[in-house]
Design a protein around this motif. Structure first.
Motif, mmCIF file in Angstrom:
data_model
loop_
_atom_site.group_PDB
_atom_site.id
_atom_site.type_symbol
_atom_site.label_atom_id
_atom_site.label_comp_id
_atom_site.label_asym_id
_atom_site.label_seq_id
_atom_site.Cartn_x
_atom_site.Cartn_y
_atom_site.Cartn_z
ATOM 1 N N ALA A 191 0.671 -1.031 0.417
ATOM 2 C CA ALA A 191 0.060 -0.146 -0.241
ATOM 3 C C ALA A 191 1.014 1.331 -0.030
ATOM 4 O O ALA A 191 0.342 2.393 -0.475
ATOM 5 C CB ALA A 191 -0.759 0.107 1.085
ATOM 6 N N LEU A 193 -6.279 5.251 -2.349
ATOM 7 C CA LEU A 193 -6.323 4.256 -2.849
ATOM 8 C C LEU A 193 -7.636 3.801 -3.164
ATOM 9 O O LEU A 193 -7.777 2.719 -4.013
ATOM 10 C CB LEU A 193 -5.333 2.772 -2.288
ATOM 11 N N TRP A 195 -6.364 1.698 -6.771
ATOM 12 C CA TRP A 195 -6.866 0.442 -6.055
ATOM 13 C C TRP A 195 -6.735 -1.273 -7.268
ATOM 14 O O TRP A 195 -6.567 -1.890 -6.849
ATOM 15 C CB TRP A 195 -8.238 0.378 -5.358
ATOM 16 N N GLY A 200 -4.657 -3.503 -2.887
ATOM 17 C CA GLY A 200 -4.844 -3.835 -3.902
ATOM 18 C C GLY A 200 -3.973 -4.607 -5.366
ATOM 19 O O GLY A 200 -3.543 -5.345 -4.635
ATOM 20 N N ALA A 210 -14.394 2.084 -5.174
ATOM 21 C CA ALA A 210 -12.975 1.542 -4.716
ATOM 22 C C ALA A 210 -13.573 0.506 -3.191
ATOM 23 O O ALA A 210 -13.496 -0.667 -3.360
ATOM 24 C CB ALA A 210 -11.874 2.627 -4.141
ATOM 25 N N LYS A 247 -13.722 -3.207 -3.325
ATOM 26 C CA LYS A 247 -13.336 -3.781 -1.827
ATOM 27 C C LYS A 247 -14.086 -5.289 -1.726
ATOM 28 O O LYS A 247 -13.512 -6.226 -0.549
ATOM 29 C CB LYS A 247 -12.501 -2.717 -0.733
#
Length: 549
Positions: free
Chosen positions: A24, A32, A38, A185, A389, A393
């Motif tokens: 990261a 991100l 990401w 990511g 994002a 996730k």
């Protein structure tokens, strides 16, 4: 459990886990919380990083476990993986730079984004997205199988009478993979791929040099494999003649040559239809990176050929894989039997890490499809970058859970069937994506109808294939009889693709004659040749917005 092997394995596994979280901060972006960062790593990977990332994406636990396992099991067509990877690279050299260009000019993140822009059809884009997610799940499942067999051979997670305890390795793999993918990511697998590829190269080169010298040379190894296959065929002659069990052979007999050729060609065509392959390519910074990697990646095919032969090495070494036999254990068991404990730990780690890297990329790619082509297209059109994002996730976790279902629900007797089943589905997206890069001749509704026919027909054919020796089972293999043939088999995906194309061609002619609206093409000819620095080549745009040019 061997304490030394387990200690080395745990150390290397923890090392890549730490790297996954540390990623990261690697090539750190301002945030991100958008798909560009990401999900695509900032779209800035050069040739060096891309070579490891794409190689880590394509050469997986499928390579280390399933391919040599098919040769160990005596599958006459098991070596198809080598020619298919060789054929794949000239194909990607032709079409992936065009997909990169149009995607960067219009901000496409997924292949379904491109389909929507090209054909002005959200239903068709939805079909491409759903297919990508569905086909990716068994591919991730194959990676989890690879981790599971390694832990089984090391003595961890073996059958203790409780399904939960037995499958603890799967849940551990799920948790580790889910955590660092969620956090970092695409940067996580890109960074881990360096360690993974170095370990794989070291293990394979040592294995193909050290093990044959220990077992009497390659001549003895091939003789031992042929003797084993001949003995099996003689002992089971009646069952083989009745079709109850398959015969074993090194080379495909004439009746199996169509199966071998169609598996190689069909898999080559399908390889870069997978969303994770496209994701790795779209993360590169310009067209030249793709072309250079298409020229360099065949180095992995050389390794794949060497690795496949380890299936025969396991036979010559007298490796036992349980009763009933589980061929997936052959290579890990070979490493445990023949390598010093410390190097066996390195080999086990190489297999496990070789599963984590592609599984992470696959889950990210599938999550991007959900976010862009389902969530934003149909549920929340005004989603912000941060909301996109967040959706990706969470979706990456759900996809991994779906992969666990595949592992638990389907037989792992031949793990390669998991990947080939996904190939049946993903190949049905080829007319819309690849043909669409060159021409818009197909009508959008004809493509959707062809896709539906190919999916239904291919799934039905796959469902009707039983596992060897179990006529009541389903999804037992990727091959089916050619219509009208009594003994000659062919890859199911190829038959389904032919049905898909026939429907698409016929309906395109009909719909065009009926003057059914074809939608507005948001792309222009020069979009397919755009490169970094050209006008309107932007990192991130809304693929569902009005054409910006």
């Amino acid at each position: 459990m061997n304490a030394v092997a387990v200690s080395v394995f745990v150390f290397l596994f923890l090392l890549v886990t730490v790297l996954g979280f540390a990623a990261a901060r690697w090539r750190k972006a301002k945030t991100l919380d958008n798909l560009d960062e990401w999900g695509l790593g900032g779209r800035g990977f050069g040739s060096f990083i891309a070579w490891f990332l794409i190689g880590g994406d394509l050469y997986t636990a499928y390579t280390f476990v399933a391919v040599p396992a098919t040769l160990y099991a005596g599958s006459a067509v098991g070596f198809f993986a080598v020619p298919y990877t060789i054929v794949a690279y000239p194909i990607i050299f032709l079409f992936l730079p065009k997909l990169w260009s149009v995607s960067h000019r219009h901000g496409y993140v997924t292949p379904a984004d491109f389909v929507n822009g090209r054909y002005d059809s959200k239903p068709l884009a939805l079909a491409i997205a759903v297919t990508g997610i569905l086909a990716t799940m068994p591919y991730i499942a194959l990676q989890l199988v690879g981790i599971q067999v390694v832990l089984d051979v090391m003595g961890m997670g073996q059958d203790s009478g409780s399904w939960f305890v037995k499958d603890i390795p799967l849940f551990v793999a799920f948790a580790v993979l889910a955590a660092y993918t969620y956090s970092s990511g695409l940067r996580a697998p890109a960074l881990i791929a360096f360690v993974k590829d170095i370990l794989i190269y070291v293990v394979i080169l040592v294995a193909v040099l050290y093990l044959p010298s220990k077992l009497g040379g390659w001549g003895h190894i091939f003789d031992a494999a042929q003797t084993s296959f001949d003995g099996f065929n003689k002992e089971n002659a009646d069952a083989i003649a009745a079709g109850q069990v398959p015969g074993k052979a090194m080379m495909p007999p004439p009746v199996a040559q169509w199966a071998y050729a169609s598996l190689a060609l069909g898999s080559a065509l399908a390889l870069f239809m997978y969303p994770h392959s496209v994701t790795a390519v779209l993360s590169t910074k310009n067209r030249s990176v793709i072309r250079r990697n298409a020229a360099l990646l065949p180095a992995y095919s050389f390794l794949l050929g060497l690795l496949a032969l380890l299936g025969f090495v396991a036979i010559a070494a007298g490796v036992s894989v349980g009763d009933p036999p589980n061929p997936q254990l052959a290579i890990p068991q070979l490493f445990e039997n023949e390598f010093p404990s410390w190097f066996a730990g390195v080999a086990f780690a190489a297999i496990a890490i070789g599963a984590l890297v592609p599984a992470a990329i696959m889950s990210i790619a599938a999550a991007n499809l959900w976010t862009r082509n389902i969530y934003k297209a149909f549920i929340k059109r005004d989603a912000t970058d941060a909301q996109e994002a967040k959706q990706s996730k969470v979706a990456s976790l759900v996809v991994k859970f779906g992969a666990l279902v595949f592992v638990l629900a389907f037989s792992k007797q031949y793990a390669i069937n998991l990947q080939l089943l996904g190939g049946v589905w993903i190949l049905q997206t080829m007319p819309a994506i690849v043909v669409g890069l060159y021409t818009r001749w197909f009508h959008r509704w004809a493509l959707l109808a062809g896709w539906a026919v190919g999916m239904l027909y291919g799934t039905k054919l796959a469902y009707d294939v039983p596992l060897p020796g179990d006529p009541t089972s389903h999804f037992g293999g990727p091959l089916t009889l050619i219509p009208g043939a009594e003994t000659t088999k062919i890859y199911i995906a190829a038959l389904a693709l032919v049905a898909n194309l026939v429907v698409a061609v016929v309906l395109s002619l009909v719909l065009r004659a009926m003057k059914v609206p074809e939608g507005t093409d948001q792309t222009k000819p020069d979009d397919y040749w755009a490169d970094l620095g050209d006008e309107d080549v932007e990192p991130e745009l809304d693929p569902y917005a009005e054409p910006h040019r």
